[in-house]
Motif scaffolding. Structure first.
Motif, PDB file in Angstrom:
ATOM      1  N   LYS A  15       0.838  -1.203   0.000  1.00 49.50           N
ATOM      2  CA  LYS A  15       0.000   0.000   0.000  1.00 49.50           C
ATOM      3  C   LYS A  15       0.874   1.254   0.000  1.00 49.50           C
ATOM      4  O   LYS A  15       0.391   2.346  -0.283  1.00 49.50           O
ATOM      5  N   ILE A  16       2.155   1.082   0.333  1.00 52.59           N
ATOM      6  CA  ILE A  16       3.057   2.219   0.496  1.00 52.59           C
ATOM      7  C   ILE A  16       4.121   2.259  -0.598  1.00 52.59           C
ATOM      8  O   ILE A  16       4.434   3.329  -1.126  1.00 52.59           O
ATOM      9  N   VAL A  17       4.695   1.104  -0.912  1.00 51.77           N
ATOM     10  CA  VAL A  17       5.787   1.015  -1.891  1.00 51.77           C
ATOM     11  C   VAL A  17       5.444  -0.013  -2.968  1.00 51.77           C
ATOM     12  O   VAL A  17       4.582  -0.868  -2.759  1.00 51.77           O
ATOM     13  N   ARG A  63      14.432   6.075   0.038  1.00 52.15           N
ATOM     14  CA  ARG A  63      13.226   6.738  -0.456  1.00 52.15           C
ATOM     15  C   ARG A  63      12.284   7.017   0.714  1.00 52.15           C
ATOM     16  O   ARG A  63      12.203   6.240   1.664  1.00 52.15           O
ATOM     17  N   GLU A  64      11.567   8.107   0.629  1.00 59.59           N
ATOM     18  CA  GLU A  64      10.626   8.469   1.696  1.00 59.59           C
ATOM     19  C   GLU A  64       9.551   7.401   1.885  1.00 59.59           C
ATOM     20  O   GLU A  64       9.226   7.024   3.015  1.00 59.59           O
ATOM     21  N   ASP A  65       9.019   6.868   0.782  1.00 59.21           N
ATOM     22  CA  ASP A  65       7.990   5.836   0.908  1.00 59.21           C
ATOM     23  C   ASP A  65       8.557   4.554   1.508  1.00 59.21           C
ATOM     24  O   ASP A  65       7.900   3.868   2.285  1.00 59.21           O
ATOM     25  N   SER A  66       9.809   4.255   1.194  1.00 60.58           N
ATOM     26  CA  SER A  66      10.448   3.064   1.765  1.00 60.58           C
ATOM     27  C   SER A  66      10.661   3.220   3.268  1.00 60.58           C
ATOM     28  O   SER A  66      10.499   2.258   4.027  1.00 60.58           O
ATOM     29  N   GLN A  67      11.012   4.421   3.682  1.00 62.86           N
ATOM     30  CA  GLN A  67      11.207   4.649   5.111  1.00 62.86           C
ATOM     31  C   GLN A  67       9.889   4.530   5.867  1.00 62.86           C
ATOM     32  O   GLN A  67       9.839   3.966   6.968  1.00 62.86           O
ATOM     33  N   GLU A  68       8.810   4.984   5.253  1.00 63.33           N
ATOM     34  CA  GLU A  68       7.489   4.798   5.858  1.00 63.33           C
ATOM     35  C   GLU A  68       7.145   3.303   5.919  1.00 63.33           C
ATOM     36  O   GLU A  68       6.637   2.815   6.924  1.00 63.33           O
ATOM     37  N   ALA A  69       7.455   2.582   4.855  1.00 60.96           N
ATOM     38  CA  ALA A  69       7.196   1.135   4.817  1.00 60.96           C
ATOM     39  C   ALA A  69       8.030   0.401   5.869  1.00 60.96           C
ATOM     40  O   ALA A  69       7.548  -0.541   6.503  1.00 60.96           O
TER      41      ALA A  69
END
Length: 136
Positions: A15-17, A63-69
């Motif tokens: 849902k994030i990456v 990546r910002e999305d990877s850090q959120e994931a």
């Protein structure tokens, strides 16, 4: 009780990456003795065609999305790891370790076993109040 939650960690991360990053994060965070060889990670994934080592994929983690994931992964695994720790301490306590027994007692009285927060989250999931979005 609330609705059953059967979403896998893979589904949460996707849902994030993108799928290939989700799979890499799971592989990367899995202990070395429990994960597959990197070359077997995604034989049919186009994003891995030119990748021959994990080091070549490490930029994905910046990546910002990877850090959120990664945060979602770690939060997801937190309960699992606490259960493993509880089991290990329980075995020590059964073996006579007084400190482990004290830890078990304290842990048993902690919020880990309190389901009220989950019930609140389940209820609030269906409430549509724009001011609360993102704060539940």
């Amino acid at each position: 009780m609330g609705q059953l939650r059967c979403e896998s960690i893979q589904q949460k991360l996707e849902k994030i990456v993108p799928k290939y990053i989700a799979r890499f994060i799971i592989w990367y965070k899995t202990s070395e003795d429990n994960r597959c060889d990197f070359k077997d990670l995604m034989p049919y994934e186009p994003n891995f065609v030119n990748k021959t080592s994990p080091e070549e994929c490490m930029d994905w983690l910046t990546r910002e999305d990877s850090q959120e994931a990664l945060q979602v992964y770690m939060k997801h695994m937190k309960k699992f790891n606490l259960m493993k720790l509880y089991d290990a301490m329980y075995e020590k306590a059964l073996g006579g370790d007084v400190n482990a027994a004290k830890w078990i007692e304290n842990f048993s009285n902690s919020s880990f076993f309190d389901e009220s927060q989950d019930d609140i989250e389940d209820f609030m999931k269906d409430v549509n109040i724009p001011a609360l979005k993102g704060k539940v």
